[in-house]
Motif scaffolding. Sequence first.
Motif, PDB file in Angstrom:
ATOM      1  N   ARG A  12      21.931 -46.580   3.749  1.00  0.00           N
ATOM      2  CA  ARG A  12      21.181 -46.662   2.491  1.00  0.00           C
ATOM      3  C   ARG A  12      21.158 -48.102   1.971  1.00  0.00           C
ATOM      4  O   ARG A  12      20.144 -48.609   1.508  1.00  0.00           O
ATOM      5  CB  ARG A  12      21.841 -45.750   1.453  1.00  0.00           C
ATOM      6  N   ARG A  13      22.315 -48.750   2.076  1.00  0.00           N
ATOM      7  CA  ARG A  13      22.417 -50.134   1.607  1.00  0.00           C
ATOM      8  C   ARG A  13      21.514 -51.043   2.438  1.00  0.00           C
ATOM      9  O   ARG A  13      20.841 -51.920   1.905  1.00  0.00           O
ATOM     10  CB  ARG A  13      23.870 -50.591   1.708  1.00  0.00           C
ATOM     11  N   PHE A  14      21.500 -50.807   3.758  1.00  0.00           N
ATOM     12  CA  PHE A  14      20.639 -51.618   4.628  1.00  0.00           C
ATOM     13  C   PHE A  14      19.164 -51.410   4.267  1.00  0.00           C
ATOM     14  O   PHE A  14      18.386 -52.358   4.185  1.00  0.00           O
ATOM     15  CB  PHE A  14      20.881 -51.249   6.098  1.00  0.00           C
ATOM     16  N   GLY A  15      18.809 -50.149   4.034  1.00  0.00           N
ATOM     17  CA  GLY A  15      17.416 -49.840   3.666  1.00  0.00           C
ATOM     18  C   GLY A  15      17.016 -50.541   2.382  1.00  0.00           C
ATOM     19  O   GLY A  15      15.912 -51.080   2.265  1.00  0.00           O
ATOM     20  N   ARG A  16      17.944 -50.560   1.431  1.00  0.00           N
ATOM     21  CA  ARG A  16      17.639 -51.209   0.146  1.00  0.00           C
ATOM     22  C   ARG A  16      17.491 -52.720   0.333  1.00  0.00           C
ATOM     23  O   ARG A  16      16.568 -53.330  -0.202  1.00  0.00           O
ATOM     24  CB  ARG A  16      18.768 -50.913  -0.844  1.00  0.00           C
ATOM     25  N   ASN A  17      18.385 -53.299   1.116  1.00  0.00           N
ATOM     26  CA  ASN A  17      18.319 -54.750   1.343  1.00  0.00           C
ATOM     27  C   ASN A  17      17.058 -55.134   2.111  1.00  0.00           C
ATOM     28  O   ASN A  17      16.415 -56.145   1.809  1.00  0.00           O
ATOM     29  CB  ASN A  17      19.556 -55.230   2.107  1.00  0.00           C
ATOM     30  N   LEU A  18      16.718 -54.309   3.104  1.00  0.00           N
ATOM     31  CA  LEU A  18      15.504 -54.571   3.881  1.00  0.00           C
ATOM     32  C   LEU A  18      14.276 -54.485   2.971  1.00  0.00           C
ATOM     33  O   LEU A  18      13.393 -55.351   3.000  1.00  0.00           O
ATOM     34  CB  LEU A  18      15.392 -53.565   5.029  1.00  0.00           C
ATOM     35  N   GLY A  19      14.234 -53.450   2.142  1.00  0.00           N
ATOM     36  CA  GLY A  19      13.111 -53.266   1.219  1.00  0.00           C
ATOM     37  C   GLY A  19      12.983 -54.442   0.268  1.00  0.00           C
ATOM     38  O   GLY A  19      11.894 -54.991   0.063  1.00  0.00           O
ATOM     39  N   LEU A  20      14.103 -54.862  -0.295  1.00  0.00           N
ATOM     40  CA  LEU A  20      14.090 -55.988  -1.234  1.00  0.00           C
ATOM     41  C   LEU A  20      13.647 -57.271  -0.526  1.00  0.00           C
ATOM     42  O   LEU A  20      12.859 -58.050  -1.074  1.00  0.00           O
ATOM     43  CB  LEU A  20      15.485 -56.174  -1.842  1.00  0.00           C
ATOM     44  N   GLY A  21      14.120 -57.448   0.699  1.00  0.00           N
ATOM     45  CA  GLY A  21      13.724 -58.631   1.475  1.00  0.00           C
ATOM     46  C   GLY A  21      12.223 -58.668   1.700  1.00  0.00           C
ATOM     47  O   GLY A  21      11.576 -59.720   1.533  1.00  0.00           O
ATOM     48  N   LEU A  22      11.661 -57.517   2.054  1.00  0.00           N
ATOM     49  CA  LEU A  22      10.210 -57.458   2.292  1.00  0.00           C
ATOM     50  C   LEU A  22       9.434 -57.717   1.002  1.00  0.00           C
ATOM     51  O   LEU A  22       8.411 -58.415   1.009  1.00  0.00           O
ATOM     52  CB  LEU A  22       9.835 -56.096   2.888  1.00  0.00           C
TER      53      LEU A  22
ATOM     54  N   ALA B  12      25.393 -36.236 -13.055  1.00  0.00           N
ATOM     55  CA  ALA B  12      25.270 -37.629 -13.483  1.00  0.00           C
ATOM     56  C   ALA B  12      26.495 -38.455 -13.074  1.00  0.00           C
ATOM     57  O   ALA B  12      27.306 -38.854 -13.889  1.00  0.00           O
ATOM     58  CB  ALA B  12      25.052 -37.697 -14.989  1.00  0.00           C
ATOM     59  N   GLN B  13      26.658 -38.662 -11.794  1.00  0.00           N
ATOM     60  CA  GLN B  13      27.737 -39.537 -11.323  1.00  0.00           C
ATOM     61  C   GLN B  13      27.094 -40.740 -10.665  1.00  0.00           C
ATOM     62  O   GLN B  13      26.197 -40.596  -9.849  1.00  0.00           O
ATOM     63  CB  GLN B  13      28.592 -38.793 -10.303  1.00  0.00           C
ATOM     64  N   PRO B  14      27.546 -41.943 -11.026  1.00  0.00           N
ATOM     65  CA  PRO B  14      26.917 -43.125 -10.456  1.00  0.00           C
ATOM     66  C   PRO B  14      27.102 -43.171  -8.941  1.00  0.00           C
ATOM     67  O   PRO B  14      28.175 -42.914  -8.422  1.00  0.00           O
ATOM     68  CB  PRO B  14      27.643 -44.273 -11.150  1.00  0.00           C
ATOM     69  N   GLY B  15      26.026 -43.475  -8.238  1.00  0.00           N
ATOM     70  CA  GLY B  15      26.109 -43.606  -6.795  1.00  0.00           C
ATOM     71  C   GLY B  15      25.422 -44.888  -6.405  1.00  0.00           C
ATOM     72  O   GLY B  15      25.033 -45.676  -7.261  1.00  0.00           O
ATOM     73  N   GLU B  16      25.292 -45.117  -5.134  1.00  0.00           N
ATOM     74  CA  GLU B  16      24.596 -46.331  -4.706  1.00  0.00           C
ATOM     75  C   GLU B  16      23.162 -45.967  -4.355  1.00  0.00           C
ATOM     76  O   GLU B  16      22.922 -45.204  -3.413  1.00  0.00           O
ATOM     77  CB  GLU B  16      25.299 -46.957  -3.516  1.00  0.00           C
ATOM     78  N   ALA B  17      22.233 -46.496  -5.134  1.00  0.00           N
ATOM     79  CA  ALA B  17      20.836 -46.100  -4.988  1.00  0.00           C
ATOM     80  C   ALA B  17      20.197 -46.754  -3.775  1.00  0.00           C
ATOM     81  O   ALA B  17      20.547 -47.882  -3.410  1.00  0.00           O
ATOM     82  CB  ALA B  17      20.073 -46.487  -6.241  1.00  0.00           C
ATOM     83  N   GLY B  18      19.264 -46.039  -3.166  1.00  0.00           N
ATOM     84  CA  GLY B  18      18.471 -46.618  -2.093  1.00  0.00           C
ATOM     85  C   GLY B  18      17.227 -47.280  -2.656  1.00  0.00           C
ATOM     86  O   GLY B  18      16.952 -47.186  -3.859  1.00  0.00           O
ATOM     87  N   PHE B  19      16.461 -47.915  -1.784  1.00  0.00           N
ATOM     88  CA  PHE B  19      15.240 -48.603  -2.217  1.00  0.00           C
ATOM     89  C   PHE B  19      14.267 -47.612  -2.861  1.00  0.00           C
ATOM     90  O   PHE B  19      13.643 -47.897  -3.886  1.00  0.00           O
ATOM     91  CB  PHE B  19      14.585 -49.275  -0.998  1.00  0.00           C
ATOM     92  N   GLY B  20      14.158 -46.444  -2.237  1.00  0.00           N
ATOM     93  CA  GLY B  20      13.229 -45.427  -2.737  1.00  0.00           C
ATOM     94  C   GLY B  20      13.582 -44.935  -4.129  1.00  0.00           C
ATOM     95  O   GLY B  20      12.699 -44.559  -4.903  1.00  0.00           O
ATOM     96  N   ASP B  21      14.881 -44.944  -4.465  1.00  0.00           N
ATOM     97  CA  ASP B  21      15.287 -44.495  -5.795  1.00  0.00           C
ATOM     98  C   ASP B  21      14.795 -45.464  -6.870  1.00  0.00           C
ATOM     99  O   ASP B  21      14.356 -45.051  -7.946  1.00  0.00           O
ATOM    100  CB  ASP B  21      16.810 -44.372  -5.862  1.00  0.00           C
ATOM    101  N   PHE B  22      14.876 -46.756  -6.573  1.00  0.00           N
ATOM    102  CA  PHE B  22      14.348 -47.748  -7.527  1.00  0.00           C
ATOM    103  C   PHE B  22      12.825 -47.673  -7.595  1.00  0.00           C
ATOM    104  O   PHE B  22      12.236 -47.820  -8.661  1.00  0.00           O
ATOM    105  CB  PHE B  22      14.806 -49.159  -7.142  1.00  0.00           C
ATOM    106  N   THR B  93      19.777 -37.352 -11.575  1.00  0.00           N
ATOM    107  CA  THR B  93      20.501 -36.956 -10.364  1.00  0.00           C
ATOM    108  C   THR B  93      21.677 -37.889 -10.077  1.00  0.00           C
ATOM    109  O   THR B  93      22.431 -37.654  -9.134  1.00  0.00           O
ATOM    110  CB  THR B  93      19.565 -36.963  -9.139  1.00  0.00           C
ATOM    111  N   GLY B  94      21.822 -38.948 -10.866  1.00  0.00           N
ATOM    112  CA  GLY B  94      22.966 -39.837 -10.705  1.00  0.00           C
ATOM    113  C   GLY B  94      22.794 -40.902  -9.633  1.00  0.00           C
ATOM    114  O   GLY B  94      23.736 -41.622  -9.322  1.00  0.00           O
ATOM    115  N   LYS B  95      21.597 -41.009  -9.065  1.00  0.00           N
ATOM    116  CA  LYS B  95      21.390 -42.024  -8.017  1.00  0.00           C
ATOM    117  C   LYS B  95      21.324 -43.428  -8.611  1.00  0.00           C
ATOM    118  O   LYS B  95      21.717 -44.400  -7.970  1.00  0.00           O
ATOM    119  CB  LYS B  95      20.101 -41.716  -7.248  1.00  0.00           C
ATOM    120  N   VAL B  96      20.767 -43.535  -9.810  1.00  0.00           N
ATOM    121  CA  VAL B  96      20.668 -44.832 -10.490  1.00  0.00           C
ATOM    122  C   VAL B  96      21.299 -44.667 -11.873  1.00  0.00           C
ATOM    123  O   VAL B  96      21.047 -43.665 -12.552  1.00  0.00           O
ATOM    124  CB  VAL B  96      19.192 -45.267 -10.635  1.00  0.00           C
TER     125      VAL B  96
END
Lengths: 54, 315
Positions: A12-22, B12-22, B93-96
């Motif tokens: 998930r972290r890699f996907g986010r970093n890749l997305g932000l980079g793009l 509502a627990q903080p997690g590490e969001a993915g790009f899609g969540d933002f 959902t607590g993702k962000v």
Amino acid sequence: MSFRAQHELHRRRFGRNLGLGLVLAGFVALVFGLTIAKVSDDDFNMPATEQGTN
Amino acid sequence: MSDASLNTASTAQPGEAGFGDFFALLKPRVMTLVVFTALVGLLAAPVAVHPVVGLAAILFIAVGGGAAGALNMWWESDIDAMMKRTRNRPIPTGKVSRDEAFAFGMTLAVMSVVMLWLATNLLAAAILAFTIFFYVVIYTIGLKRWTPQNIVIGGAAGAFPPMIGWAAATGSVSIEAVLMFALIFMWTPPHFWALALFMRGDYDSAGVPMLTVTHGRRATRVHILVYTVLLAALAIGAAFTGIGGPVYLATALVLNALFLRDALAIWRRDEAMAEADNYRIEKRAFRLSLWYLFAHFSAILAEAALRGLGLGAWG
């Protein structure tokens, strides 16, 4: 030697970093394109302080 | 403790969001409407814009709209958790976390306004800034939970994008830009009230003072009809202005006839009739309203294209 399976969090972290980079690369390209478009415009004038310096 | 609060506490627990969540914080579906109407405003303007400048303008208007959406989700995470339609959003959902959403929204809001100014002009950037302020502060924080006219007020924020597109191209705001604003502004109430009629439980449980809750469903049906009549007059009248023409007039006549037919049917029905057929007419009016706006702005775009070919408007 064995490799541990990648944790879901790292994927998930890699996907986010890749997305932000793009996104950032796209932003740089857009600003570059805007600059070219602006300076190519017929109405574009160099600021007076920059004229005749070379 | 209510079901809704249980649901909030458990997710509502903080997690590490993915790009899609933002990305989801930007309300991508609303953004499509912003992009499309802003594009029409930009292209319908009687001033040619460099394609790169036009692309940048649309992108920054979209980002500004997305930022407003993220700040809206930041403020409304409590009621989002209660409604079926919104409980899967990234904050409930607590993702962000709320703080992340706030920082994300504010950063994008400032960046989009400054970049739109640099790419186009100060007026377009000022209207974008006002739109974000209006949607977040006046509508979301200020009035949404206080007045049943919340939909009408919120509609104004959604109506600004074509005006921003027009201002980005021309550096000014004219009657045509105001008409495009008015078209979305008058369209929003019947569109959302039709939705509120058949999504009844959601708004009730969240405590949002929707017209259906505060003034009753009969009053909502009357309001839908009144707004649709006013909208039809405005939409057809716009055919005889600078953005209109025969293609637009034909489109407006057909769609307003259909929308008026549904609004009349909604007005004639009572709750027993609506429940008997599972809100068939209300759902049909809601679906039609989506096509209504898309077709009107497509027609404005078509008229602009015809003008470009020298086949403009009424000759």
